[in-house]
Design a protein around this motif. Structure first.
Motif, PDB file in Angstrom:
ATOM      1  N   THR A 561       0.840  -1.188   0.000  1.00  0.00           N
ATOM      2  CA  THR A 561       0.000   0.000   0.000  1.00  0.00           C
ATOM      3  C   THR A 561       0.880   1.245   0.000  1.00  0.00           C
ATOM      4  N   VAL A 562       0.706   2.093  -1.016  1.00  0.00           N
ATOM      5  CA  VAL A 562       1.431   3.367  -1.096  1.00  0.00           C
ATOM      6  C   VAL A 562       0.580   4.429  -0.413  1.00  0.00           C
ATOM      7  N   PHE A 563       1.185   5.145   0.561  1.00  0.00           N
ATOM      8  CA  PHE A 563       0.416   6.145   1.288  1.00  0.00           C
ATOM      9  C   PHE A 563       0.953   7.556   1.111  1.00  0.00           C
ATOM     10  N   ARG A 564       2.086   7.711   0.438  1.00  0.00           N
ATOM     11  CA  ARG A 564       2.579   9.050   0.138  1.00  0.00           C
ATOM     12  C   ARG A 564       3.433   8.993  -1.118  1.00  0.00           C
ATOM     13  N   GLU A 565       3.337  10.038  -1.950  1.00  0.00           N
ATOM     14  CA  GLU A 565       4.055  10.069  -3.218  1.00  0.00           C
ATOM     15  C   GLU A 565       4.522  11.501  -3.487  1.00  0.00           C
ATOM     16  N   VAL A 566       5.814  11.679  -3.765  1.00  0.00           N
ATOM     17  CA  VAL A 566       6.388  12.998  -4.003  1.00  0.00           C
ATOM     18  C   VAL A 566       7.177  12.961  -5.316  1.00  0.00           C
ATOM     19  N   LEU A 567       6.912  13.933  -6.188  1.00  0.00           N
ATOM     20  CA  LEU A 567       7.638  14.097  -7.443  1.00  0.00           C
ATOM     21  C   LEU A 567       8.702  15.181  -7.246  1.00  0.00           C
ATOM     22  N   HIS A 568       9.917  14.911  -7.739  1.00  0.00           N
ATOM     23  CA  HIS A 568      11.055  15.786  -7.424  1.00  0.00           C
ATOM     24  C   HIS A 568      11.811  16.194  -8.677  1.00  0.00           C
ATOM     25  N   THR A 577       5.362  13.665 -14.483  1.00  0.00           N
ATOM     26  CA  THR A 577       4.291  12.691 -14.286  1.00  0.00           C
ATOM     27  C   THR A 577       4.867  11.387 -13.746  1.00  0.00           C
ATOM     28  N   ASN A 578       4.051  10.653 -13.014  1.00  0.00           N
ATOM     29  CA  ASN A 578       4.402   9.304 -12.570  1.00  0.00           C
ATOM     30  C   ASN A 578       3.186   8.425 -12.831  1.00  0.00           C
ATOM     31  N   ILE A 579       3.322   7.499 -13.772  1.00  0.00           N
ATOM     32  CA  ILE A 579       2.192   6.728 -14.291  1.00  0.00           C
ATOM     33  C   ILE A 579       2.277   5.297 -13.786  1.00  0.00           C
ATOM     34  N   HIS A 580       1.191   4.810 -13.237  1.00  0.00           N
ATOM     35  CA  HIS A 580       1.092   3.466 -12.660  1.00  0.00           C
ATOM     36  C   HIS A 580       0.290   2.577 -13.609  1.00  0.00           C
ATOM     37  N   LEU A 581       0.887   1.441 -14.030  1.00  0.00           N
ATOM     38  CA  LEU A 581       0.235   0.494 -14.939  1.00  0.00           C
ATOM     39  C   LEU A 581       0.042  -0.851 -14.251  1.00  0.00           C
ATOM     40  N   TYR A 604       6.793  17.880  -5.223  1.00  0.00           N
ATOM     41  CA  TYR A 604       5.364  18.037  -5.476  1.00  0.00           C
ATOM     42  C   TYR A 604       4.653  16.840  -4.859  1.00  0.00           C
ATOM     43  N   GLY A 605       3.885  17.085  -3.806  1.00  0.00           N
ATOM     44  CA  GLY A 605       3.168  16.003  -3.138  1.00  0.00           C
ATOM     45  C   GLY A 605       1.864  15.683  -3.835  1.00  0.00           C
ATOM     46  N   SER A 606       1.782  14.484  -4.392  1.00  0.00           N
ATOM     47  CA  SER A 606       0.561  14.074  -5.088  1.00  0.00           C
ATOM     48  C   SER A 606      -0.576  13.853  -4.088  1.00  0.00           C
ATOM     49  N   ARG A 607      -1.795  14.174  -4.541  1.00  0.00           N
ATOM     50  CA  ARG A 607      -2.977  13.908  -3.724  1.00  0.00           C
ATOM     51  C   ARG A 607      -3.982  13.064  -4.492  1.00  0.00           C
ATOM     52  N   VAL A 608      -3.517  12.355  -5.504  1.00  0.00           N
ATOM     53  CA  VAL A 608      -4.405  11.587  -6.376  1.00  0.00           C
ATOM     54  C   VAL A 608      -4.610  10.180  -5.831  1.00  0.00           C
ATOM     55  N   ASP A 609      -5.832   9.883  -5.429  1.00  0.00           N
ATOM     56  CA  ASP A 609      -6.242   8.513  -5.088  1.00  0.00           C
ATOM     57  C   ASP A 609      -5.324   7.841  -4.067  1.00  0.00           C
TER      58      ASP A 609
END
Length: 882
Positions: A561-568, A577-581, A604-609
């Motif tokens: 389970t991913v609970f936090r994601e940051v783009l740098h 972008t960070n795309i999950h397939l 950049y802290g993502s807040r998507v899903d």
């Protein structure tokens, strides 16, 4: 006297004081419900699709009032967009400038102008050309740079419900004019102020993903960042600027444009074509607010109908979880003395700590009955005011040998907690996961930490990146990290995976014009001129294949389970972008920093899903876009990076960081094709819009106000044809006759290209004779950053536990070579004119031997071992967050 904003306090469900000048009220509502905000405030919010706001601006000295006050001296003017009625007093024609101001409010992905979504309010305006009053105007606009916003071309999403002005004289409301406040918590001074109130609404979804920012659920302080809100105010260009005839004619054209835009007969195209540079004067640094609010947080206290103290509501919600978090025990990883920051643009500094420095923690660990472990449950970054900290990386080690001597701090390589300027200063782990800290089993390495067992972190390295672009001297800093912990261990251990080029394999090449691949996958070429014309810009894509998320790597649960994601990225980054397939190659989700704003922080802290799951066979494509030419990949602020950081649980035997080289699969195979869990890479030229616009995408309304996932098909479509990044860079270096040293090439000739058939280990190997400490411990070896003291600590480990330094015992050179190379330099030094010098006969040998060691440790700092049962070192898994 009644609080002048009491009616808003009653009408809206929640409120927040953004600043002394701006108060915000809001209610989540349903557009199908015709009830008022006050009726909706306590209703069912499960089907909300819009937000209704009231923004109250307490603005002094603008002379914005007409002469039509009511009996209480409050309401001087108002406009109701539902009825079209305006309450307008008799106004002298010479005072048409009384409404010569603008107000703005909006939301932003990172808290700055870039990428922000604004509504801009222009009050009733009397124009000299038409000699008439025009109705108020609400403009939907967006920002793409730190300049004037641009009116949206894809429709106006903000709706004006009502506008009003409440003016008051502080001397009438206060007991005395010298008081700073009155009983209603309204600030008082010797100047008159007025409350300018806007009541507006906007849907959660909007007209276009490139012009609008969605309102995403920000209720979880554990999973997502709060919503960044902005407010600003200023003056309109007033039409009386008469310095020259040309200036006057331009103002007449401005009046004509504004009249056409505000006219009831104007269509939407006229509004979208407005040039705000001819209408607005800049707000300046003192007439703006940028802060955060959790708009969707149900745990935030609702307005109390019997209380007037609404203005004390904080700008961020204090949830039950965070309240409990701040009551937990903690240790502060803060330097004991302030660090003097050099007058150079980029400085990296390591500060070292061990848990033995904290008696309270040690006492608690010793009192544990089952083990000597606690769980880290969160972090608070303590940043000093006006600190030039660009980012801080907290690393750690679980190994008892490495943790026993802080001189080995450089080799504490597990990246635990990265933080970058602009990100929230607190990071609370979810209740399901923690990070072990303590000294349960001394011989357990970093990888073995399943469900809290197998020891914990014993020592830490805080790497601080100071960004001093103006090269100021005399700056001191003592920033650090507070670690909160709990004796109640969590069910899972939290891990951190890294995607993209986190070890900077592309270091030194250009982001726009650099390494490129020919059609022949077995050949490479390089464009050495970074200023080569390439059109709009370039994108760089990094593919982490499904083999990195196999059943073996994911562990017993077969998912994480991913609970936090940051783009740098860094300051020339345009978009990321960070795309999950999934295992079939279908795009599941996409995190997107559509307009990256480095001035608001490098992350950049993502807040998507969030949270979301990674299942067996899933994969990721991380892509960064750049337009500025002449910029290279590297770790300084002026260089560039492309990295994604994802926190997850549970962490099992394998790190899930995508590797550069899968040693078990590749072995001696040097093909460019990726093998096993290896990052593959692609770069392409892109147009000036950085692929923000796909065919027929502009001005399309989407259900989620986010770009549909099929818009990313072109980014991931050819991913399986991309070459291995590591192999590609190696091929490029060979073709360019690279002089970058390797471990073997930097060994002395007596050592290089030879491999012992017996392990070269020696328990009594030391830098100085008889194991004495260096007489000049702080001497920095010329050309390298290591000190004699650090080298003195590293050599015994190299000759007793070389695997801790990722050395094979067969590759360790004889001890006497290091003694002769550096012993004379660090332990007995000749002085000539007060300067330290190398003995001539050892100078070249010293440089060669140390180059070998430094190359080793550079690898070490950026790697973490993963030792699955029955296998050797498998993958690279950590790097500084630079």
């Amino acid at each position: 006297m009644m609080n002048p904003l009491h009616h808003l306090h009653e009408q809206y469900k929640r409120s927040s004081k953004l600043s002394d000048e701006v108060h915000l009220f809001w209610t989540l509502a349903s557009s199908s419900d015709a009830s008022s905000p006050s009726e909706q405030a306590h209703g069912d919010s499960s089907n909300v699709d819009e937000i209704q706001f009231a923004i109250a601006y307490n603005l002094p000295n603008l002379a914005l009032h007409n002469n039509n006050n009511d009996d209480d001296g409050h309401l001087s003017q108002s406009h109701n967009s539902n009825t079209g009625d305006s309450s307008v007093g008799k106004q002298d024609a010479t005072n048409y400038n009384n409404n010569n101001y603008w107000l703005a409010f909006g939301i932003s992905p990172q808290g700055g102008m870039i990428g922000a979504d604004f509504m801009i309010y222009l009050p009733r305006r009397h124009t000299q050309q038409h000699q008439r009053q025009e109705p108020p105007l609400l403009l939907d606009a967006h920002g793409i740079q730190y300049s004037f916003p641009i009116v949206d071309s894809c429709g106006q999403d903000w709706t004006l419900l009502n506008s009003s002005i409440i003016n008051h004289d502080e001397c009438n409301q206060c007991d005395g004019c010298n008081q700073s406040t009155n009983n209603n918590n309204i600030e008082c001074n010797n100047d008159a102020t007025s409350w300018h109130i806007l009541q507006v609404k906007r849907g959660l979804s909007s007209n276009d993903v490139n012009e609008d920012v969605p309102f995403l659920n920000d209720s979880s302080a554990l999973m997502t960042n709060p919503t960044f809100v902005l407010a600003a105010w200023g003056e309109l260009k007033n039409g009386n600027e008469r310095e020259s005839d040309g200036r006057r004619r331009r103002q007449i054209r401005h009046d004509r444009s504004l009249v056409e835009a505000t006219s009831s007969t104007s269509d939407e195209d006229d509004v979208s074509s407005m040039d705000l540079t001819s209408v607005l004067l800049p707000h300046g640094p003192l007439q703006r607010v940028s802060t955060t609010v959790r708009i969707f947080d149900e745990s935030q206290p609702e307005n109390d109908d019997d209380s007037n103290d609404y203005s004390t509501t904080t700008t961020t919600t204090t949830t039950t979880t965070s309240q409990a978090f701040h009551k937990m025990p903690y240790i502060d990883l803060i330097p004991k003395e302030s660090f003097h920051i050099p007058n150079v643009e980029t400085t990296y500094k390591n500060f070292c700590f061990t848990i033995t420095e904290y008696p309270q923690l040690i006492h608690l660990l010793n009192s544990q009955q089952d083990d000597n472990i606690v769980h880290i449950i969160g972090f608070q970054n303590i940043i000093q005011t006006n600190s030039p900290v660009h980012h801080m990386d907290l690393h750690g080690t679980m190994n008892s040998i490495l943790s026993s001597d802080t001189r080995l701090c450089r080799v504490y390589m597990d990246l635990i907690h990265p933080w970058e300027a602009g990100s929230p200063k607190e990071f609370v782990l979810p209740m399901e996961a923690g990070i072990p800290m303590g000294y349960d089993n001394d011989n357990v390495d970093s990888a073995n930490r399943i469900n809290g067992g197998g020891g914990g972190y014993k020592a830490f390295r805080l790497e601080v990146h100071y960004h001093n672009p103006h090269r100021r001297d005399g700056m001191l800093d003592q920033s650090g990290v507070r670690i909160y912990y709990s004796v109640e261990k969590r069910k899972n251990v939290a891990g951190l995976m890294l995607l993209g080029d986190y070890m900077l394999k592309l270091r030194g090449s250009y982001t726009v014009g650099g390494i490129s691949t020919d059609k022949d996958a077995n050949s490479t070429s390089i464009v050495s001129n970074g200023s080569k014309e390439v059109g709009g810009g370039m994108k760089h894509s990094f593919y982490c294949p499904s083999s990195c998320f196999s059943e073996e790597r994911l562990g017993r649960n077969k998912n994480v389970t991913v609970f936090r994601e940051v783009l740098h990225m860094h300051k020339s980054g345009e978009r990321m972008t960070n795309i999950h397939l999934d295992s079939n190659g279908t795009i599941l989700r996409a995190s997107e920093a559509n307009y990256f704003d480095f001035s608001r922080g490098a992350g950049y802290g993502s807040r998507v899903d969030l949270p979301y799951q990674i299942n067996e066979g899933d994969s990721f494509v991380t892509t960064c876009y750049f337009a500025k030419q002449g910029v290279t990949w590297g770790s300084s602020s002026g260089d560039e990076m492309c990295q994604t950081f994802m926190w997850y649980y549970p962490q099992e035997d394998f790190s899930l960081t995508c590797g550069y080289e899968d040693a078990l699969v590749r072995r001696s195979n040097d093909t460019l094709n990726p093998l096993g869990c290896e990052v593959s890479y692609d770069r392409k030229q892109v147009p000036f819009d950085m692929e923000r616009l796909q065919p027929n995408e502009q001005c399309q309304v989407t259900e989620t106000s986010r770009r549909p996932v099929n818009a990313f098909d072109s980014t991931v479509g050819t991913r399986q044809e991309w070459p291995s990044l590591s192999q590609l860079v190696d091929r490029w270096k060979q073709s360019r006759m690279s002089v970058e040293p390797s471990i073997n090439s930097t060994k002395p000739s007596s050592i290089a290209n030879t491999k012992s058939t017996q392990p070269t280990l020696q328990e009594d190997c030391h830098l100085c004779p008889n194991g004495q400490r260096p007489t000049h411990p702080d001497t920095v070896i010329d050309g390298f950053s290591w000190t004699c003291d650090e080298l003195d600590a590293a050599i015994p480990v190299l000759y007793t536990e070389p695997e801790l330094l990722f050395f094979s015992s067969f590759d360790v050179p004889p001890c006497e070579d290091y003694n002769s190379a550096f012993g004379n330099m660090c332990c007995s030094v000749e002085e000539e004119g007060g300067k330290l010098v190398l003995q001539p006969e050892y100078s070249l040998l010293a440089v060669l031997v140390l180059a070998s060691l430094v190359t080793l440790v550079m690898i070490l700092i950026k790697r973490r071992r993963t030792k699955p049962e029955g296998s050797s070192v498998l993958e690279i898994t950590s790097a500084p967050f630079a």
